[in-house]
Write a protein that holds these residues in place. Structure first.
Motif, short mmCIF file in Angstrom:
data_model
loop_
_atom_site.label_atom_id
_atom_site.label_comp_id
_atom_site.label_asym_id
_atom_site.label_seq_id
_atom_site.Cartn_x
_atom_site.Cartn_y
_atom_site.Cartn_z
N ASP A 135 7.18 5.22 -15.60
CA ASP A 135 6.84 6.28 -14.65
C ASP A 135 7.38 5.94 -13.27
OD1 ASP A 135 4.93 7.99 -16.25
OD2 ASP A 135 3.98 6.03 -16.47
N ALA A 149 0.84 -1.21 0.00
CA ALA A 149 0.00 0.00 0.00
C ALA A 149 0.87 1.25 0.00
CB ALA A 149 -0.93 -0.01 1.21
N THR A 150 1.89 1.23 0.84
CA THR A 150 2.79 2.39 0.93
C THR A 150 3.53 2.59 -0.38
OG1 THR A 150 3.05 1.77 3.25
CG2 THR A 150 4.56 3.44 2.39
N GLU A 208 3.27 6.80 -6.69
CA GLU A 208 2.25 7.55 -7.43
C GLU A 208 1.64 6.71 -8.55
OE1 GLU A 208 4.02 11.35 -8.47
OE2 GLU A 208 3.82 12.00 -6.39
N LEU A 209 1.38 5.44 -8.28
CA LEU A 209 0.79 4.58 -9.30
C LEU A 209 -0.69 4.89 -9.47
CD1 LEU A 209 2.40 1.11 -8.49
CD2 LEU A 209 3.32 3.04 -9.78
N LYS A 210 -1.15 4.80 -10.70
CA LYS A 210 -2.55 5.04 -11.03
C LYS A 210 -2.83 4.43 -12.40
CE LYS A 210 -1.22 9.61 -12.57
NZ LYS A 210 -0.98 10.96 -12.11
N PRO A 211 -4.10 4.39 -12.82
CA PRO A 211 -4.37 3.82 -14.14
C PRO A 211 -3.53 4.50 -15.21
CG PRO A 211 -6.41 4.13 -12.93
CD PRO A 211 -5.33 4.75 -12.10
N ALA A 250 -4.16 -0.81 -14.33
CA ALA A 250 -5.14 -1.19 -15.36
C ALA A 250 -6.13 -0.04 -15.56
CB ALA A 250 -5.87 -2.46 -14.92
N ARG A 265 9.26 8.15 -10.28
CA ARG A 265 9.54 7.75 -8.90
C ARG A 265 10.18 6.37 -8.88
NH1 ARG A 265 9.41 10.71 -4.46
NH2 ARG A 265 8.22 9.17 -3.28
N ARG A 277 -3.40 -4.28 -10.70
CA ARG A 277 -4.73 -3.80 -10.33
C ARG A 277 -4.80 -2.27 -10.44
NH1 ARG A 277 -5.99 -3.69 -4.88
NH2 ARG A 277 -3.82 -3.10 -4.62
N THR A 326 2.60 1.65 -3.37
CA THR A 326 1.68 2.10 -4.42
C THR A 326 1.45 3.61 -4.35
OG1 THR A 326 0.57 -0.03 -4.25
CG2 THR A 326 -0.58 1.67 -5.46
N MET A 327 1.24 4.12 -3.14
CA MET A 327 1.00 5.57 -3.04
C MET A 327 2.28 6.36 -3.31
SD MET A 327 -0.19 8.02 0.06
CE MET A 327 -1.94 7.95 -0.13
N MET A 328 3.40 5.92 -2.71
CA MET A 328 4.61 6.72 -2.81
C MET A 328 5.23 6.66 -4.22
SD MET A 328 4.51 8.11 0.00
CE MET A 328 5.85 8.80 0.89
#
Lengths: 469, 301
Positions: free
Chosen positions: B176, B93-94, B100-103, B126, B202, B123, B96-98
């Protein structure tokens, strides 16, 4: 390499963009507006010059609050010092080591010396600097840099940056939700593109924005909001492209009971509907937002019926009133449509995720909104305090319909990593709030089958009964 | 079913998660005619699973029942077959946020390991992103590719069987974000930089030992990475419990003579008086260290 120019368009700062200012660990979200004075870290300046520069550019603030892009690497090399002491046995804190006075420094500033040059002056005029150890020198320079360097970096906003910014600047506005806790919530709730997610938050829109970012414009987000209207100033700060807002819906929680009971009336009325119907709608509106601007109109009406003096004026007033009423009608119709759209999304009771983070007691919120989730879907509830989540846990255990319940918080520690000087930072956050997470499952038939049957089944459920029947 | 898209009903060929009880789950490949043994008896796929709604209760042959859940990366993390040490949800979780992952994000990862993080990345990125994952162990790389296919995320991922320290990620200027979970991440930092977009991005390195962190941070600084920051994040579980606290008996109190003897006797706590409270207790032992997470930003180059 040929299409570089085109490539960079999306990385350039444009007028009207929402950006984040950064200096060291300090962030501030602002919008780029012409000739708008921005105050950041006790300094004011204008962002006009930043337009057309690339994101992540560092600017120097020069006189008149003008931003000037900083040349790459013009800083690092100039303060290399060779002399260093071995320990601090000869360093006495008598306040006399710095020969420059406050006034001297101010004069230097007025002469237009840059931060870097002032720091060099400070070093040159410090009698103890060369006796400090290499490590202490580093630390000294770092400290002075923080004080005298007047640079600002302009960043493209992201969930990471905004979550850290809110936590650092205004934790009260986001219920002291720490960024790593938000990270846990987004992951535990399996937020992803194409799903249908319910969000109930009073965190200035940070949580809603974070969910929207993770969905990338695919799927739907329904903001369940308390009171007169949704609060989501923070969503603006994300600077989402316009189409992201197409997936955002809103539904007032004051209508949740009616929706669940099937008594919520959102049916379309004829546009030429008579005044009676529109006043009914207006009444409803009033109930929704008691403190809103409704006050004005009834008084106005009274005034008019009483006066009736000047015919011309009356006519004009009448016209204005009509226009106003028409405008209101259009607005009301829009609002009704929005409500109907959100209701339609909720009615199927097949949402894929639920995220709650508010200053409200989480228990009634969770119990009320959990009903909209499909089985086998995750939910997360944040609270600044542990006890209300214990209550949620107990209630869910009694009620059934959920599994994998877990009450957690995270412990977060930052490190200083330097050659021979690696250790945890001296200060750490004492707590980042608590999270209750779990997964929905189909309720026991004995408990819920009856009540579910009674409702109008969603199209998907119909299929099931077909195959079963 | 797919790991990046929910469906309502269990179908032939799905991977479902059978929830047996608290912290006891197993993944099941749903196949017509197949059977799965559990401690509550047999689950017959054709009758008990296929066509059922995800989240429903399934009664096994011995009369016990289980819940069948739609797979998610988080459920997969706690049920997957371990081929290596894996990353758990708190770190994931940490990360993924740090990062800056997103679709839409393009991500490079090494090593693939057992694919715990890979599924979570897929996940999040996508339906328009891509994951380039590099694993130097051939069987592990093959197995991961096979799982991605079974989980219907293979269109979002490229698995490469090579040594990231020697050969890099097999792509340049596209990522990215880059994630490193290898024994000597400092040897892969330059490859990470090469794989990333020129506009920047990042990077994260996961290492259990502080000496690894030390060398990685040095390499990151040497390669011009900025905002280098190392954190450690731990999950603390609070088990909700009813706790009974006995009340002590100090005997009759002569100083409170104002009341009649009878009333005093009535008020005094009986011998075995106790108060029950609802509170939480920490587990006796918890994971106290997983690894240090070092994040950095690659500036535009």
């Amino acid at each position: 390499m040929a299409d570089n120019g085109d490539d960079d368009a999306q990385y350039r700062i444009k007028g009207g963009d929402y950006v984040v200012l950064k200096r060291g660990d300090i962030f501030k979200a602002v919008q780029i507006q012409p000739k708008k004075k921005v105050i950041f870290e006790k300094q004011w300046f204008f962002l006009d010059n930043a337009v057309d520069h690339l994101y992540s550019t560092t600017f120097e603030i020069v006189s008149g609050g003008v931003l000037q892009p900083k040349k790459l690497k013009d800083a690092e090399s100039s303060t290399d010092t060779k002399e260093a002491g071995t320990d601090n046995r000869n360093i006495v804190d008598d306040g006399k080591s710095q020969k420059l006075t406050r006034d001297d420094i101010e004069t230097l500033k007025e002469q237009g010396l840059k931060g870097q040059e002032i720091i060099q002056q400070l070093i040159d005029n410090s009698s103890t600097f060369k006796d400090k150890t290499e490590y202490a020198q580093d630390k000294y320079i770092k400290k002075k840099k923080k004080k005298y360097e007047n640079t600002v970096t302009i960043l493209k906003p992201s969930c990471r940056i905004l979550a850290m910014m809110y936590h650092g600047r205004e934790p009260g506005k986001i219920c002291h939700l720490r960024y790593d806790t938000l990270a846990q919530m987004l992951t535990l709730a399996n937020i992803h593109a194409g799903s249908k997610v319910l969000v109930f938050e009073t965190c200035a829109g940070l949580v809603l924005g974070a969910v929207m970012e993770r969905m990338g414009g695919y799927g739907s987000v329904i903001q369940m909001y308390p009171g007169g209207g949704p609060v989501r100033a923070g969503v603006e700060s994300f600077g989402f492209p316009a189409h992201f807002h197409d997936m955002l819906h809103e539904f007032p929680i004051c209508h949740v009971n009616a929706l669940l009971a099937g008594t919520l009336d959102t049916t379309a009325k004829e546009p030429s509907a008579d005044s009676k119907q529109s006043t009914v709608a207006e009444e409803k509106e009033k109930q929704n937002q008691p403190e809103a601007e409704q006050q004005g109109s009834p008084e106005e009406q009274n005034m008019e019926t009483n006066s009736g003096a000047d015919d011309l004026e009356k006519e004009q007033k009448e016209k204005r009133k009509e226009a106003k009423a028409q405008e209101k009608k259009v607005k009301l119709e829009e609002k009704r449509k929005k409500l109907a759209a959100a209701a339609a999304l909720l009615e199927g009771r097949n949402a894929d995720g639920l995220v709650i983070a508010s200053r409200f007691h989480p228990c009634p919120v969770l119990m009320g909104l959990l009903k909209f989730l499909a089985p086998s879907r995750p939910f997360v509830v944040y609270s600044q305090y542990k006890e209300p989540l214990i209550e949620c846990y107990t209630k869910l255990k009694e009620q059934g319909g959920t599994i994998s319940l877990r009450l957690t918080d995270t412990w977060l520690r930052h490190y200083q990593v330097l050659p021979n000087r690696t250790h945890p930072l001296l200060l750490m956050s004492g707590g980042g709030g608590y999270v209750l997470s779990g997964t929905t499952v189909a309720m026991d038939r004995s408990k819920s089958a009856g009540s579910q049957r009674a409702e109008e089944p969603a199209p998907k459920r119909l299929k099931l009964t077909d195959t079963e029947g | 079913m797919s790991f990046v898209e929910y469906s309502d009903f269990i179908q032939d060929g799905d991977v479902a998660i059978v929830y047996l009880g608290h912290d006891s789950m197993m993944p099941v490949k749903v196949q017509k005619g197949a059977q799965t043994q559990t401690r509550y008896g047999v689950i017959r796929h054709s009758t008990d699973l296929i066509g059922q709604r995800y989240g429903s209760k399934v009664t096994c042959s011995k009369g016990g029942w289980v819940h069948v859940l739609h797979p998610t990366p988080e459920l997969w993390t706690v049920t997957l077959p371990h081929r290596t040490q894996i990353l758990y949800t708190t770190d994931i979780a940490t990360i993924t946020m740090m990062l800056e992952l997103k679709p839409g994000s393009v991500v490079c990862e090494s090593g693939t390991g057992s694919g715990s993080l890979s599924h979570a990345i897929l996940r999040t990125i996508a339906p328009t992103g891509h994951l380039h994952t590099v694993e130097f162990h051939q069987q592990r790389a093959e197995k991961a590719a096979e799982e991605f296919k079974e989980h219907r995320v293979d269109h979002l991922v490229t698995v490469r069987n090579q040594d990231v320290c020697k050969d890099g990620f097999g792509v340049t200027g596209v990522a990215d974000a880059v994630f490193l979970d290898i024994p000597s991440p400092w040897e892969a930092v330059r490859h990470a930089k090469a794989a990333m977009k020129k506009q920047g991005g990042r990077v994260c390195s996961f290492s259990p030992c502080i000496e690894q962190v030390q060398r990685t941070c040095e390499a990151l600084a040497d390669q011009g990475f900025e905002e280098i920051s190392t954190v450690e994040v731990l999950l603390r579980v609070h088990d909700v419990r009813n706790v009974s606290l006995p009340l002590p008996d100090f005997g009759p109190d002569p100083s409170s003579q104002t009341e009649s003897d009878a009333a005093a006797a009535e008020k005094a706590p009986p011998n075995h008086a106790s108060v029950t409270i609802k509170t939480t207790t920490p587990p006796r032992e918890i994971p106290g260290h997983t690894g240090y997470l070092t994040f950095a930003t690659k500036p535009r180059t």
